[in-house]
Every structure is written in structure tokens, then in C-alpha cells.
Scaffold this active site. Structure first.
Site, PDB file in Angstrom:
ATOM      1  N   TRP A 133       8.481   8.462   0.055  1.00 33.35           N
ATOM      2  CA  TRP A 133       8.641   7.018   0.179  1.00 33.35           C
ATOM      3  C   TRP A 133       9.755   6.548  -0.744  1.00 33.35           C
ATOM      4  O   TRP A 133       9.623   6.623  -1.970  1.00 33.35           O
ATOM      5  CB  TRP A 133       7.313   6.331  -0.159  1.00 33.35           C
ATOM      6  CG  TRP A 133       6.398   6.413   1.014  1.00 33.35           C
ATOM      7  CD1 TRP A 133       6.426   5.616   2.107  1.00 33.35           C
ATOM      8  CD2 TRP A 133       5.332   7.349   1.225  1.00 33.35           C
ATOM      9  NE1 TRP A 133       5.449   5.998   2.995  1.00 33.35           N
ATOM     10  CE2 TRP A 133       4.768   7.053   2.487  1.00 33.35           C
ATOM     11  CE3 TRP A 133       4.817   8.416   0.487  1.00 33.35           C
ATOM     12  CZ2 TRP A 133       3.707   7.782   3.010  1.00 33.35           C
ATOM     13  CZ3 TRP A 133       3.765   9.133   1.009  1.00 33.35           C
ATOM     14  CH2 TRP A 133       3.218   8.818   2.267  1.00 33.35           C
ATOM     15  N   HIS A 163       4.496   0.850   2.296  1.00 29.24           N
ATOM     16  CA  HIS A 163       3.720   0.874   3.550  1.00 29.24           C
ATOM     17  C   HIS A 163       2.573  -0.132   3.394  1.00 29.24           C
ATOM     18  O   HIS A 163       2.382  -0.696   2.310  1.00 29.24           O
ATOM     19  CB  HIS A 163       3.217   2.283   3.878  1.00 29.24           C
ATOM     20  CG  HIS A 163       2.544   3.014   2.740  1.00 29.24           C
ATOM     21  ND1 HIS A 163       2.055   4.283   2.839  1.00 29.24           N
ATOM     22  CD2 HIS A 163       2.254   2.636   1.456  1.00 29.24           C
ATOM     23  CE1 HIS A 163       1.513   4.659   1.703  1.00 29.24           C
ATOM     24  NE2 HIS A 163       1.618   3.681   0.848  1.00 29.24           N
ATOM     25  N   ARG A 191      11.591   0.040   2.062  1.00 33.82           N
ATOM     26  CA  ARG A 191      11.993   1.361   1.572  1.00 33.82           C
ATOM     27  C   ARG A 191      13.486   1.369   1.295  1.00 33.82           C
ATOM     28  O   ARG A 191      14.262   0.783   2.053  1.00 33.82           O
ATOM     29  CB  ARG A 191      11.646   2.463   2.584  1.00 33.82           C
ATOM     30  CG  ARG A 191      10.155   2.618   2.747  1.00 33.82           C
ATOM     31  CD  ARG A 191       9.760   3.764   3.655  1.00 33.82           C
ATOM     32  NE  ARG A 191       8.353   3.609   4.007  1.00 33.82           N
ATOM     33  CZ  ARG A 191       7.681   4.402   4.827  1.00 33.82           C
ATOM     34  NH1 ARG A 191       8.296   5.421   5.378  1.00 33.82           N
ATOM     35  NH2 ARG A 191       6.416   4.177   5.091  1.00 33.82           N
ATOM     36  N   GLN A 249       4.707  -3.055   9.488  1.00 35.37           N
ATOM     37  CA  GLN A 249       3.712  -2.055   9.892  1.00 35.37           C
ATOM     38  C   GLN A 249       2.404  -2.719  10.283  1.00 35.37           C
ATOM     39  O   GLN A 249       2.136  -3.874   9.915  1.00 35.37           O
ATOM     40  CB  GLN A 249       3.427  -1.080   8.734  1.00 35.37           C
ATOM     41  CG  GLN A 249       4.534  -0.070   8.497  1.00 35.37           C
ATOM     42  CD  GLN A 249       4.118   1.034   7.534  1.00 35.37           C
ATOM     43  OE1 GLN A 249       3.295   0.829   6.657  1.00 35.37           O
ATOM     44  NE2 GLN A 249       4.713   2.210   7.692  1.00 35.37           N
ATOM     45  N   VAL A 252      -5.105  11.187   4.033  1.00 28.01           N
ATOM     46  CA  VAL A 252      -5.972  11.501   5.178  1.00 28.01           C
ATOM     47  C   VAL A 252      -6.180  13.017   5.282  1.00 28.01           C
ATOM     48  O   VAL A 252      -5.335  13.802   4.862  1.00 28.01           O
ATOM     49  CB  VAL A 252      -5.390  10.974   6.516  1.00 28.01           C
ATOM     50  CG1 VAL A 252      -5.573   9.484   6.638  1.00 28.01           C
ATOM     51  CG2 VAL A 252      -3.942  11.374   6.693  1.00 28.01           C
ATOM     52  N   ALA A 271      -7.952   6.025   9.438  1.00 29.38           N
ATOM     53  CA  ALA A 271      -6.907   5.046   9.130  1.00 29.38           C
ATOM     54  C   ALA A 271      -5.688   5.392   9.965  1.00 29.38           C
ATOM     55  O   ALA A 271      -5.493   6.543  10.352  1.00 29.38           O
ATOM     56  CB  ALA A 271      -6.562   5.084   7.647  1.00 29.38           C
TER      57      ALA A 271
HETATM   58  C1  FA5 Z   1       3.189   5.716   6.631  1.00 25.56           C
HETATM   59  O1  FA5 Z   1       3.788   4.739   6.219  1.00 25.56           O
HETATM   60  C2  FA5 Z   1       1.724   5.845   6.441  1.00 25.56           C
HETATM   61  N1  FA5 Z   1       1.266   4.844   5.543  1.00 25.56           N
HETATM   62  C3  FA5 Z   1       1.027   5.763   7.791  1.00 25.56           C
HETATM   63  C4  FA5 Z   1      -0.419   6.156   7.730  1.00 25.56           C
HETATM   64  C5  FA5 Z   1      -1.388   5.184   7.552  1.00 25.56           C
HETATM   65  C6  FA5 Z   1      -0.786   7.509   7.862  1.00 25.56           C
HETATM   66  C7  FA5 Z   1      -2.727   5.551   7.492  1.00 25.56           C
HETATM   67  C8  FA5 Z   1      -2.102   7.859   7.799  1.00 25.56           C
HETATM   68  C9  FA5 Z   1      -3.083   6.886   7.625  1.00 25.56           C
HETATM   69  P1  FA5 Z   1       5.266   6.719   7.864  1.00 25.56           P
HETATM   70  O2  FA5 Z   1       6.175   6.747   6.699  1.00 25.56           O
HETATM   71  O3  FA5 Z   1       5.386   7.812   8.859  1.00 25.56           O
HETATM   72  O4  FA5 Z   1       3.741   6.673   7.402  1.00 25.56           O
HETATM   73  O5  FA5 Z   1       5.489   5.317   8.620  1.00 25.56           O
HETATM   74  C10 FA5 Z   1       4.655   4.928   9.690  1.00 25.56           C
HETATM   75  C11 FA5 Z   1       5.498   4.248  10.771  1.00 25.56           C
HETATM   76  O6  FA5 Z   1       6.215   3.170  10.193  1.00 25.56           O
HETATM   77  C12 FA5 Z   1       6.574   5.142  11.355  1.00 25.56           C
HETATM   78  O7  FA5 Z   1       6.067   5.942  12.425  1.00 25.56           O
HETATM   79  C13 FA5 Z   1       7.547   4.144  11.889  1.00 25.56           C
HETATM   80  O8  FA5 Z   1       7.113   3.613  13.118  1.00 25.56           O
HETATM   81  C14 FA5 Z   1       7.475   3.054  10.841  1.00 25.56           C
HETATM   82  N2  FA5 Z   1       8.559   3.202   9.861  1.00 25.56           N
HETATM   83  C15 FA5 Z   1       8.588   4.003   8.771  1.00 25.56           C
HETATM   84  N3  FA5 Z   1       9.749   3.865   8.114  1.00 25.56           N
HETATM   85  C16 FA5 Z   1      10.485   2.956   8.791  1.00 25.56           C
HETATM   86  C17 FA5 Z   1      11.779   2.374   8.610  1.00 25.56           C
HETATM   87  N4  FA5 Z   1      12.551   2.671   7.576  1.00 25.56           N
HETATM   88  N5  FA5 Z   1      12.198   1.470   9.513  1.00 25.56           N
HETATM   89  C18 FA5 Z   1      11.412   1.120  10.567  1.00 25.56           C
HETATM   90  N6  FA5 Z   1      10.183   1.620  10.792  1.00 25.56           N
HETATM   91  C19 FA5 Z   1       9.722   2.537   9.913  1.00 25.56           C
END
Ligand code: FA5
Length: 346
Positions: A155, A172, A198, A212, A255, A309
Site C-alpha cells: 500500500w 483502503h 495511495r 472503494q 483474510v 470481508a
Molecule cells: C484492498 O484494498 C483490500 N483492502 C481489499 C480487501 C478487503 C481484501 C477485504 C480482502 C478483504 P486492493 O489493493 O487489491 O485490496 O484494492 C481493491 C480494489 O480497489 C482493486 O481491485 C481495485 O478495483 C481498486 N483499486 C486499488 N487501487 C486502486 C487505484 N490506485 N486506483 C483505482 N482503483 C484502485
């Protein structure tokens, strides 16, 4: 007396030919006004002999009354005509189409949040909202990501308060898992729409600020099949009744087991196209069963309770649903882009 006869003849003759309001005003001044012919005649009565005067005076009064009565309807008609002509020439053209007022509409991200809130409300999920400026404790520690854990590097965190990086922009919406569980006893069934931040390079599918949707369900006997059912239902509501959901193993420290989940592409019906990069699937986010350490961290007994989750990117859902190919469009404030969604009723 011959004077008054000729005034009458001339006045009535001119009266018949009056065609404009200006003509009428001139006529009135010429005959009935203070310097008009009738008044001048009345003033000249003094020069007549005493015998002639009464008859001449009466004749002047009769003429004044006759001309006033004859003039009134003509003046009224000319005034009405002048008013109508004025309206036609210099005011409104009632045949022109009206100007449509500009009507605002919800931003596509807010409209999608509303849609998701509605979908999950029908499945018994309540919506909660949390702070965008977070502490490391909620963003990482309580999510089973200790300070020295390599997953913390994944992250790209924006630090609000250096040097110990304890206050950050949340990376997130997952910090709301612990915040919600701390406040509630199971059963817990919430979704959390909101912004995440981010420090990363922008491209067509990545923004430094994005949105999100977190989901959390904790109760006795919650299973992975419940997660699958809930996300399948969400996909059906969002993209249509034919949609399928796919889970593949993935790693998130909070998870166990962890999965990424995708929906088969609605554009090509899973056959493969440009939108799904010819894979037939569109990735929506991460999910899994809440890690026992997370449950313990908020005082839940993992032997009694289990939960799932998930976290998905709202811009990505809109991109899939409406075929948007660059995430940067959401924040560019280009009305041509935003109006597309207003027209679609999004
Ligand atoms: C997470 O952020 C985890 N918190 C998700 C999670 C929640 C997993 C609960 C398990 C249980 P990740 O970094 O993959 O995971 O981001 C999740 C989604 O947010 C991505 O699939 C994408 O759709 C969106 N996302 C992430 N980063 C970006 C970004 N920089 N710009 C736009 N959308 C993004």
C-alpha cells in the site's frame, strides 16, 4: 357661424382618415386641445355682437361634444392596434422553442454508491462511513499487518504526520472493519463506501484517490459460500441476471483464505473482448474470510464467530458497466463525460 361649420366639416373629414395613434394625437390637439380650433373659436366669441353670441356659443359647445364623442371609439381602436403591433415587433416570439435549463445530476461515483447501497440494503447490509485520515493502528495493525510486515509496502501510503507515519490517508476502506466491530456485537452486516488514497503513479486504471466499497459480515457459521452468494447477487443486480463470479486464491494479511474475485465480462458474455483484455473476466476486488487475528484484535472469539470481508473499486465497476476506458475521466470535470451518465440516468 360659417367658421364653425367649416371647422366641423374639416374635423369630421380628417377623423375618418386617421390611421395611426400619432395622427389621432395630432387631430386631438388641432381640434379639441387648448389651442385647438374649437377653443380658439370659443375665445373669439367676445368679438361677436350680443345677438349672435348665444347661438354661436351653443354651436361651439355642441361641436365640442360631437367631436369628442366621435373621436373616442377611433382613439380606442388605434390604441389597441398600436399595442398589438408593438408586441409583435419588439417583444417575445412565442413560436421560438424554449431554452432548456441545465439540470444537475449526481456524479457517476455517487450514483454508483447509491446503487450499491440499495443492492446491499436488500440483502440486510447497513451502510457506515469512516474517516479518510486514519491511524496506522486501524489501517494496518488491527488488520494483521504489523509494522515490519512486508505487505505494508504494497500500500503506497500517503503520510499526513511524519516521522513515525502513524497518521496517514487511508489506503483502503478496510480500517472500517475493526472500527465497526469495536462498536458492534455480532451479527455484523455492513458496507462501507468511501475514498481511499495511495501514493502511486496514475494511469488508465490507477488513481491516487479512488473509491472503494468494503463489505463485512460476521456471525456464527458464516462461510465462504455466503461470501460467494452475496457477491454473485451483487454482480447479477449490477450487470444482469446471467453474470457469474469467479474466485481465485490471493493474499491479504487480514483474510484467510484470501481470494480475488472477478465477474464474467458482460460486454462479450465471457467470450473475450477489449474491455476484459480477452480473458472473459473482469477483476473487481479482493475478499476472503476474516482472519482470526483480526477477530481477536477487536475482542471477538474466533471459535464462536466467523465472517467474510471484501473490498472492491467503485470506479472499476463503473468502467466495466459503462465501458469507460480511462479512470482519470472521473476527476477531470469534463462535462461531456459527466453528461453521459446524467443521460443514462446513472
Ligand atoms: C484492498 O484494498 C483490500 N483492502 C481489499 C480487501 C478487503 C481484501 C477485504 C480482502 C478483504 P486492493 O489493493 O487489491 O485490496 O484494492 C481493491 C480494489 O480497489 C482493486 O481491485 C481495485 O478495483 C481498486 N483499486 C486499488 N487501487 C486502486 C487505484 N490506485 N486506483 C483505482 N482503483 C484502485
Amino acid at each position: 357661424m360659417s367658421d364653425i361649420q367649416s371647422i366641423r366639416t374639416q374635423a369630421l373629414e380628417r377623423l375618418e382618415h386617421l390611421s395611426t395613434l400619432e395622427d389621432a394625437q395630432t387631430w386631438e390637439a388641432d381640434y379639441l386641445g387648448p389651442k385647438g380650433a374649437v377653443k380658439l373659436f370659443q375665445r373669439s366669441l367676445g368679438s361677436l355682437s350680443a345677438e349672435e353670441r348665444p347661438a354661436a356659443g351653443r354651436a361651439a359647445n355642441d361641436l365640442s361634444r360631437e367631436l369628442t364623442e366621435a373621436f373616442a371609439p377611433i382613439l380606442e381602436r388605434l390604441q389597441a392596434e398600436s399595442l398589438t403591433a408593438g408586441m409583435a415587433s419588439d417583444s417575445i416570439d412565442v413560436t421560438l422553442p424554449g431554452r432548456t435549463p441545465t439540470v444537475g445530476a449526481a456524479h457517476p461515483i455517487n450514483a454508483m454508491i447509491d446503487e450499491l447501497i440499495e443492492i446491499f440494503a436488500h440483502m440486510g447490509f447497513q451502510s457506515v462511513f469512516g474517516p479518510e485520515v486514519e491511524t496506522g493502528r486501524y489501517n494496518f495493525d488491527l488488520l494483521n499487518i504489523p509494522a515490519d510486515h512486508p505487505a505494508r509496502d504494497v500500500w503506497d501510503t500517503m503520510i499526513v504526520q511524519a516521522p513515525n507515519a502513524e497518521i496517514i490517508m487511508r489506503t483502503h476502506t478496510s480500517p472500517m472493519q475493526a472500527r465497526t466491530m469495536e462498536r458492534m456485537e455480532p451479527p455484523v452486516r455492513v458496507i462501507v463506501p468511501g475514498k481511499a488514497y495511495r501514493f502511486e503513479a496514475q494511469d488508465a486504471s490507477h488513481e491516487w484517490q479512488f473509491t472503494q466499497l468494503e463489505g463485512l459480515m460476521v456471525d456464527k457459521d458464516v462461510r465462504l459460500s455466503d461470501l460467494k452468494g452475496v457477491l454473485q447477487e451483487m454482480a447479477r443486480q449490477l450487470f444482469g441476471p446471467e453474470r457469474k463470479v469467479r474466485f481465485r486464491c490471493d493474499f491479504f494479511p487480514f483474510v484467510e483464505p484470501g481470494v480475488d474475485f472477478s465477474v464474467d465480462c458482460a460486454v462479450c458474455d465471457g467470450k473475450g473482448c477489449r474491455v476484459c483484455k480477452y480473458t472473459g473476466w473482469l477483476e473487481m476486488g479482493g475478499a476472503g474470510m476474516v482472519h482470526p487475528n483480526v477477530l481477536r484484535g477487536v475482542g471477538y472469539d474466533p471459535k464462536v464467530y466467523s465472517g467474510f470481508a471484501f473490498g472492491l473499486g467503485i470506479e472499476r465497476i463503473i468502467m466495466m458497466k459503462y465501458g469507460v476506458n480511462d479512470i482519470r475521466a472521473f476527476q477531470a470535470n469534463d462535462l461531456r463525460f459527466l453528461e453521459r451518465f446524467a443521460a443514462a440516468g446513472a
